[in-house]
Write an enzyme that holds these catalytic residues in place. Structure first.
Site, short mmCIF file in Angstrom:
data_model
loop_
_atom_site.label_atom_id
_atom_site.label_comp_id
_atom_site.label_asym_id
_atom_site.label_seq_id
_atom_site.Cartn_x
_atom_site.Cartn_y
_atom_site.Cartn_z
N THR A 67 35.19 -7.11 38.84
CA THR A 67 34.84 -7.50 40.21
C THR A 67 35.20 -6.41 41.21
OG1 THR A 67 35.43 -9.06 41.99
CG2 THR A 67 37.08 -8.67 40.31
N TYR A 111 43.69 -13.90 42.09
CA TYR A 111 42.42 -13.59 41.41
C TYR A 111 42.23 -12.08 41.26
CZ TYR A 111 37.40 -12.96 40.76
OH TYR A 111 36.17 -12.55 40.29
#
Length: 356
Positions: free
Chosen positions: A130, A173
């Protein structure tokens, strides 16, 4: 990557949005595919059913959690390649339960990597990372131009954020995905595992089950189609380079085909500057598609949110020989049409000029 090798390709998270599109492409190319998915995300069971109906005999599945080390090792035992897409995908969820986020994203990835290492036969693995590994980019100065933030730095404004940008994990995250990203690269370095990482921007497209926490392009469209208000966190001027899932799937396929050349490398994958759009600009376009004004509301900024992220895609395009990205207006219009039809809502009327 020949289909004559009848061993399956393992797609973890293969019932999810990007995973099912990868699985679909693999099956179209004649590969047997093993889907490993806990089906924990609402609606993804329809993606699995779609795959099984579309590719009878080529799709098998294991309904299990990525945290189940023994079950995952069994699934990986015969795989000829692995696309590791399974993850806890929401920043908000990671802030509520950081331990679960860690166990899924980092421990689950380590379970997979070690299962492949212990096989000892160099199984290719492509990992879905990501853009959050780069942090909130707070050191970059921006100016407001119209409805979007624009970087003051000319190189960033022209090309976006490159892979040489220092890693700076924010939120649980960001930490779990970033650490998993680094484990994948190190297993290539330390153990010779053919492995590569794709650090994705915002991917959107067909079969996306968008929610407020993840898959926001589809979420915006679903709310707009239903005539419901949309909440923007922050001021809505933040910019993302959105990429149609068909382009993302191509990148994953090319990464597998070139895995011996790219092993140990990470690539930024997004729409690039040509597909950079602010949230306000995207909603304005959606309003044109639907022929009505969208009810937009605002709330506080979310932790770790980037005011701007546009991927510098030059390395990925050159190394993986990628096709031009689908223009964002065309891709969003196509998604609006599919969402309207698949959910029994009034399909968006897509003027040809609006989608060009």
């Amino acid at each position: 990557m020949s289909p004559t090798d009848t061993r399956p390709v393992l797609v973890t998270g293969g019932a999810g949005f990007i995973g099912c599109n990868i699985a679909n492409k693999l099956a179209e190319d004649g590969h047997e595919v093993l889907i490993y998915d806990a089906l924990s995300r609402r609606g993804v069971e329809t993606n699995l059913a779609w795959l099984q109906e579309r590719h009878s005999g080529l799709i098998t599945s294991v309904i299990a959690d990525i945290r189940d080390e023994d079950e995952l090792a069994r699934a990986a035992r015969e795989a000829k390649a692995v696309f590791h897409m399974a993850a806890q995908v929401a920043v908000t969820t990671s802030l509520v339960d950081p331990r679960e986020d860690f166990e899924i994203n980092l421990k689950g990835t380590l379970n997979l990597l070690d299962a492949l290492r212990l096989r000892g036969d160099r199984v290719p693995v492509i990992f879905a990372s990501t853009n959050k590994v780069y942090g909130d980019l707070a050191d970059i100065d921006f100016r407001l131009e119209g409805d979007r933030y624009v970087p003051q730095h000319a190189e960033v404004a022209a090309h976006g954020i490159g892979e040489t940008r220092p890693l700076d994990f924010h939120t649980p995250y960001g930490c779990s995905k970033g650490a998993a990203d680094q484990y994948v690269l190190d297993y290539a370095r330390s153990f010779g595992l053919p492995a590569a990482v794709l650090r994705m921007s915002c991917i959107y497209g067909l079969r996306q089950m968008g929610t407020e926490d993840q898959g926001w392009v589809a979420h915006f469209l679903i709310r707009a189609l239903q005539g419901e208000p949309i909440t923007l966190y922050g001021d809505g001027h933040q910019v993302r380079d959105i990429l149609d899932v068909s382009n993302a799937v191509e990148a994953y396929m090319r990464a597998w085909a070139r895995i011996e050349r790219i092993s140990g490398r990470a690539f930024n994958l997004g729409g690039g500057p040509a597909n950079a759009v602010s949230l306000r600009e995207l909603l304005a376009f959606m309003g044109k598609l639907l022929g009505r004004e969208i009810d937009v509301r605002f709330s506080d900024w979310r932790a770790g949110d980037q005011r701007y992220f546009v991927a510098d895609t030059r390395a990925a395009r050159a190394t993986l020989d990628l096709s031009p990205a689908v223009p964002w207006k065309r891709g969003v219009a196509t998604l609006a049409q599919w969402l309207g039809e698949s959910r029994g809502l009034k399909p968006a009327k897509v003027p040809e000029r609006a989608a060009s």
